[in-house]
Design a protein around this motif. Structure first.
Motif, PDB file in Angstrom:
ATOM      1  N   ILE A 246      39.124  26.731  47.043  1.00  0.00           N
ATOM      2  CA  ILE A 246      39.925  27.938  47.269  1.00  0.00           C
ATOM      3  C   ILE A 246      39.070  29.164  46.981  1.00  0.00           C
ATOM      4  N   ASP A 247      39.099  30.114  47.892  1.00  0.00           N
ATOM      5  CA  ASP A 247      38.325  31.331  47.667  1.00  0.00           C
ATOM      6  C   ASP A 247      39.092  32.583  48.082  1.00  0.00           C
ATOM      7  N   THR A 248      40.412  32.463  48.248  1.00  0.00           N
ATOM      8  CA  THR A 248      41.191  33.670  48.539  1.00  0.00           C
ATOM      9  C   THR A 248      42.065  33.994  47.332  1.00  0.00           C
ATOM     10  N   PRO A 249      42.117  35.280  46.952  1.00  0.00           N
ATOM     11  CA  PRO A 249      42.821  35.676  45.730  1.00  0.00           C
ATOM     12  C   PRO A 249      44.277  35.212  45.707  1.00  0.00           C
ATOM     13  N   ASN A 250      44.965  35.318  46.856  1.00  0.00           N
ATOM     14  CA  ASN A 250      46.379  34.950  46.836  1.00  0.00           C
ATOM     15  C   ASN A 250      46.576  33.464  46.551  1.00  0.00           C
ATOM     16  N   LEU A 251      45.671  32.613  47.094  1.00  0.00           N
ATOM     17  CA  LEU A 251      45.830  31.174  46.860  1.00  0.00           C
ATOM     18  C   LEU A 251      45.444  30.791  45.436  1.00  0.00           C
ATOM     19  N   ILE A 252      44.459  31.500  44.861  1.00  0.00           N
ATOM     20  CA  ILE A 252      44.094  31.208  43.468  1.00  0.00           C
ATOM     21  C   ILE A 252      45.286  31.538  42.575  1.00  0.00           C
ATOM     22  N   ALA A 253      45.933  32.688  42.839  1.00  0.00           N
ATOM     23  CA  ALA A 253      47.106  33.063  42.051  1.00  0.00           C
ATOM     24  C   ALA A 253      48.230  32.045  42.258  1.00  0.00           C
ATOM     25  N   ASP A 295      36.552  53.709  44.115  1.00  0.00           N
ATOM     26  CA  ASP A 295      37.190  53.269  42.878  1.00  0.00           C
ATOM     27  C   ASP A 295      37.169  51.742  42.846  1.00  0.00           C
ATOM     28  N   ARG A 296      36.243  51.193  42.066  1.00  0.00           N
ATOM     29  CA  ARG A 296      36.081  49.735  42.046  1.00  0.00           C
ATOM     30  C   ARG A 296      37.286  49.034  41.413  1.00  0.00           C
ATOM     31  N   GLU A 297      37.898  49.704  40.423  1.00  0.00           N
ATOM     32  CA  GLU A 297      39.097  49.115  39.796  1.00  0.00           C
ATOM     33  C   GLU A 297      40.199  48.921  40.837  1.00  0.00           C
ATOM     34  N   ALA A 298      40.332  49.912  41.718  1.00  0.00           N
ATOM     35  CA  ALA A 298      41.369  49.818  42.753  1.00  0.00           C
ATOM     36  C   ALA A 298      41.036  48.699  43.740  1.00  0.00           C
ATOM     37  N   LEU A 299      39.737  48.556  44.069  1.00  0.00           N
ATOM     38  CA  LEU A 299      39.347  47.465  44.976  1.00  0.00           C
ATOM     39  C   LEU A 299      39.689  46.125  44.344  1.00  0.00           C
ATOM     40  N   LEU A 300      39.406  46.005  43.053  1.00  0.00           N
ATOM     41  CA  LEU A 300      39.693  44.755  42.341  1.00  0.00           C
ATOM     42  C   LEU A 300      41.195  44.461  42.391  1.00  0.00           C
ATOM     43  N   ALA A 301      42.003  45.512  42.176  1.00  0.00           N
ATOM     44  CA  ALA A 301      43.458  45.320  42.151  1.00  0.00           C
ATOM     45  C   ALA A 301      44.007  44.998  43.539  1.00  0.00           C
ATOM     46  N   VAL A 302      43.500  45.696  44.553  1.00  0.00           N
ATOM     47  CA  VAL A 302      44.061  45.537  45.898  1.00  0.00           C
ATOM     48  C   VAL A 302      43.509  44.297  46.598  1.00  0.00           C
ATOM     49  N   VAL A 303      42.184  44.180  46.612  1.00  0.00           N
ATOM     50  CA  VAL A 303      41.560  43.113  47.403  1.00  0.00           C
ATOM     51  C   VAL A 303      41.602  41.775  46.660  1.00  0.00           C
ATOM     52  N   ASP A 304      41.289  41.803  45.369  1.00  0.00           N
ATOM     53  CA  ASP A 304      41.210  40.555  44.610  1.00  0.00           C
ATOM     54  C   ASP A 304      42.474  40.272  43.806  1.00  0.00           C
ATOM     55  N   GLN A 305      43.490  41.091  43.995  1.00  0.00           N
ATOM     56  CA  GLN A 305      44.740  40.946  43.253  1.00  0.00           C
ATOM     57  C   GLN A 305      44.475  40.855  41.754  1.00  0.00           C
ATOM     58  N   GLY A 306      43.521  41.634  41.303  1.00  0.00           N
ATOM     59  CA  GLY A 306      43.246  41.711  39.873  1.00  0.00           C
ATOM     60  C   GLY A 306      42.468  40.541  39.303  1.00  0.00           C
ATOM     61  N   GLN A 307      42.105  39.584  40.134  1.00  0.00           N
ATOM     62  CA  GLN A 307      41.342  38.439  39.636  1.00  0.00           C
ATOM     63  C   GLN A 307      39.861  38.730  39.786  1.00  0.00           C
TER      64      GLN A 307
END
Lengths: 503, 315
Positions: A246-253, A295-307
């Motif tokens: 698994i390599d997509t944030p939504n599936l990891i969550a 804003d890297r924090e925002a990228l982390l939150a939006v793209v990686d769902q905070g993971q």
């Protein structure tokens, strides 16, 4: 708008985190159960097992290599190397290296894997005809020979502290140069051997009776090639496979929320390479403005769902060389000031491939840059075109999501002015000299300091934008034991011989 | 006889043209196969050696002549990725796709014919309305959504079928179990189109005087539909089935990707991703040839369905 998006994504992540069980893997209790079959769903087809063909050296397929050609070393916690078929690889001057193999090693047909076999293997991959991605690394070896059955000597053109890590990938996956399996692939000395291959569909491996280490628990491993991300996960949910890449944030969550055992590492670094040879990024102020506006924090939150975590620079947060690079802050005001100094409107195209995360990231960056007055167009291309553009330097800015940063010694080399991997043409001769000095530095503390200096220069010159260190790995059904905790790793090194099934 | 000859000449001309275009693909597609295969870590020397071995510098007609020369001897070249002969790659993938395709089309027809008949017999009736709604629902659902929905229901929810993967026919039970979901996805998608077409044609046919005459002689509805109405109404359906068979020869990329079926579609998709030109060329040309052949076959079937078509062609 973006801020709101980020806030709601953060809220969603917090909610999931509250409802989710602990992230640490937990499988069935009790001692490992021997026997049985474990089916592992990977994301791409492995049509050629030969390490020289590179297909088993990707993050998701490394698990196949670990089964058939156990490398001399594997990546352990915190970037440490764990010896497997090797006992040690040591050097006084970082230029001449002595490799000690475990005694009595054999390939899966019982033929000896001695120091000469290692030398022959490395020589085959170093050959100019070889298609190995390791050819460039192997070319650093100017001389090598077997001193006795378990000892080999390597001499390098230049001292290189990172040399041992080369043996975690293709160079360390010792393949026999004489004995071959039924499908024509060279034999390995791993805990499993090839039983059968169904082209385009799966690989079946069985426990090798000639393996010299601790034997694998499962009798049989089946590697299924499941290219579609969603149906691969559903195959895990339905029980058709026991483990899935698994390599997509939504599936990891989702996997965490559904109580599956998750072994993921922040192994892929999301970056963008800026072309410093041409306008607009030949001007350091434009590069710094773009860097300050994102804003890297925002990228982390939006793209990686905070993971995952925010990437601070070319040295990963879990690298043995981690030293706290001071990445310039997110500062739209500073970006505007820099742009005012430049005095001309800035516009450029951002090349990316069409994966959902890449598109999301590109769109978010486009908005952030729009806020400071930079016009960015998104140029979506397929993977092959993307690779060619990157390699040929045919881009203004190009997304580069890579696992290369897991190897700090090697990856810092791409910032040297004439390096093959310096795709953006970044030319800071001092950085090149520092890298060479660091690699050749016998004293580890001194090396760490020099590397820290390199990383600091790189984030200040901004030839590459660092976004996030994003997770990827495997999710397993609850009846699978032996899943490792990869949270402190830089590489997804899953050893299939340690897995067992309670069924 | 003359018509057959004309057709054959025409078909050959189309195939030759297709061959030239296929050989021009390396010029049209962006993305260097050497970088695609060797990766961005490759050295310039490795790339140069790889490219030289490709013979991409020759002109498309030259390359087609070379390819044709090999093809008549059964040699379609070697895959850049696997190093295996292209004929071997296709030989293993083709039966899988053919099986999927035939089963899918048969399922589609098995659904289409009775449903279309029942709907056409009473347009606007309950069956017709339900089938119309279902058909539009399926028509507006992409194959990858339908496939995932079927996986969720039948594999994850009810756990009666495997979600993905493929089993060789040596194990007939497992083989069939793995076949069901992809065939359902293909068959349902196809049936949605066919039901609409056949229903409309049947309704038109049922309004013609000779049907009214047959009805007045007291023929039962099913007999009437089967023996009198179906044949003259099946032109469009036959065309669509033929087209579907020809086009899908290249494999259903979506269905094969979702269900991890090792057929021509997967082969084509991964070959395109890796710019594996010998494989791309062979798949494209073989699909092209099949479309042409099936098209010709469909023309011949028209003659069987309706003798007037034969006469029209002869004049």
């Amino acid at each position: 708008m973006l801020r709101r998006l980020a806030a709601s994504a953060l809220a969603a992540v917090t909610l999931t985190a509250c409802g989710a069980p602990a992230a640490a893997p937990s499988g069935p209790s009790g001692p490992p159960v021997p026997g049985g079959t474990i089916t592992i769903g990977i994301n791409s087809e492995v049509s050629t097992l030969d390490p020289a063909a590179n297909e088993i050296a990707a993050q998701a397929t490394l698990v196949v290599a670990h089964a058939l050609y156990e490398p001399l070393f594997t990546d352990g916690p915190g970037g440490a190397l764990e010896p497997r078929l090797a006992e040690s690889l040591t050097s006084e001057d970082l230029r001449t290296w002595t490799l000690s193999l475990r005694p009595g090693l054999t390939f899966s047909d019982g033929s000896p894997l001695d120091a000469q076999a290692v030398v022959d293997h490395v020589a085959r991959l170093r050959d100019p005809e070889s298609q190995c991605q390791c050819a460039q690394l192997a070319a650093e070896i100017t001389d090598m020979a077997a001193a006795d059955a378990t000892t080999a000597e390597f001499t390098l053109a230049e001292p290189n502290a990172g040399f041992p890590r080369y043996f975690t990938r293709q160079l360390g996956m010792i393949a026999s140069t004489t004995a071959r399996a039924d499908d024509g692939s060279p034999l390995g000395a791993g805990p499993y051997r090839l039983e059968s291959a169904a082209r385009g569909s799966s690989l079946t491996v069985v426990r090798s009776e000639h393996y010299q280490g601790t034997p694998g628990h499962a009798d049989t491993l089946v590697f299924q090639f499941l290219p579609d991300t969603d149906s691969r996960y559903q195959s895990l949910a339905s029980g058709a496979v026991d483990l899935a890449w698994i390599d997509t944030p939504n599936l990891i969550a989702q996997a965490r929320g559904e109580g599956r055992i998750v072994a993921v590492a922040n192994a892929s670094t999301a970056t963008a390479v800026l072309n410093t040879r041409t306008e607009p990024f030949d001007d350091i102020r434009v590069r710094q403005a773009v860097q300050a506006a994102i804003d890297r924090e925002a990228l982390l939150a939006v793209v990686d769902q905070g993971q995952g975590v925010v990437a601070e620079g070319p040295i990963l947060s879990r690298s043995p060389y981690a030293s706290g690079t001071r990445h310039p802050e997110f500062d739209p005001e500073r970006a505007r000031t820099l742009l005012a100094e430049v005095g001309e409107p800035v516009s450029f195209a951002y090349t990316t491939d069409s994966r959902p995360q890449s598109m999301q990231r590109a769109t978010a960056i486009q908005q952030m840059l729009g806020d400071v007055g930079i016009t960015m167009t998104i140029d979506v291309v397929d993977t092959a075109t993307w690779g060619t553009r990157l390699y040929d330097g045919d881009f203004a800015a190009i997304e580069f999501v890579t696992s290369a940063y897991a190897d700090t010694d090697a990856v810092l080399g791409i910032f040297a002015p004439d390096a093959t991997g310096n795709f953006g043409g970044y030319a800071n001769p001092e950085v090149g000299e520092l890298v060479e000095q660091g690699r050749g530095s016998v004293d580890e503390a001194a090396r760490r300091e020099i590397y820290a200096e390199v990383a600091q220069r790189v984030v200040e010159d901004a030839p590459v934008l660092f976004f996030t260190e994003s997770p990827a790995g495997f999710a397993a059904a609850p009846h699978i034991g032996g899943m490792p905790d990869l949270s402190d790793r830089n590489v997804i090194s899953l050893l299939p011989s340690e897995l067992w099934t309670a069924r | 006889m003359r018509t057959l000859l004309t057709r054959a000449v025409r078909a050959l001309a189309v195939i030759a043209l297709l061959g030239m275009l296929t050989m021009a693909l390396p010029l049209l597609l962006t993305g260097d196969p050497a970088v695609a295969v060797l990766g961005v870590e490759a050295t310039p020397e490795q790339l140069a050696a790889f490219t030289a071995a490709l013979n991409l510098d020759a002109s498309p007609p030259e390359r087609f002549a070379h390819w044709l020369g090999g093809a008549v001897r059964g040699d379609l070249g070697t895959s850049l990725v696997t190093g295996a002969p292209v004929t071997a790659e296709i030989g293993e993938r083709l039966p899988v796709t053919l099986e999927l395709l035939l089963c899918g089309q048969l399922l589609a027809l098995a659904i289409t014919v009775p449903v279309a008949m029942r709907s056409a017999w009473r347009p606007g009736g309950v069956v017709d309305r339900i089938s119309t709604v279902l058909a539009y629902l399926l028509l507006s659902t992409p194959a990858f959504v339908l496939g995932l929905a079927l996986i969720l229901v039948l594999a994850v929810g009810l756990a009666v079928l495997p979600a993905t993967g493929w089993a060789a026919p040596d194990d007939p039970v497992e083989h069939l179990r793995h076949l069901v979901l992809p065939v359902l996805t293909m068959g349902l998608t196809e049936a949605a189109v066919l039901v609409r077409v056949l229903r409309a044609d049947l309704i038109a046919t049922l309004r013609t005087p000779y049907i009214l005459a047959a009805r007045s002689r007291g023929l039962s509805p099913w007999r009437l539909l089967w023996t009198r109405a179906l044949r003259p109404s099946s032109f469009s359906t036959v065309t669509l089935v033929g087209l579907g068979l020809g086009l899908a020869f290249g494999g259903s990329v979506l269905v094969e990707t979702i269900f991890a079926v090792p057929g021509m579609g997967r082969l084509a998709a991964s070959a395109i991703e890796a710019r594996d030109f010998p494989v791309i060329e062979a798949v494209v040309l073989l699909s092209g040839v099949t479309v042409v052949l099936v098209g010709t076959l469909v023309d011949l079937v028209y003659g069987v369905i309706d003798p007037r078509a034969r006469h029209a062609a002869a004049h």
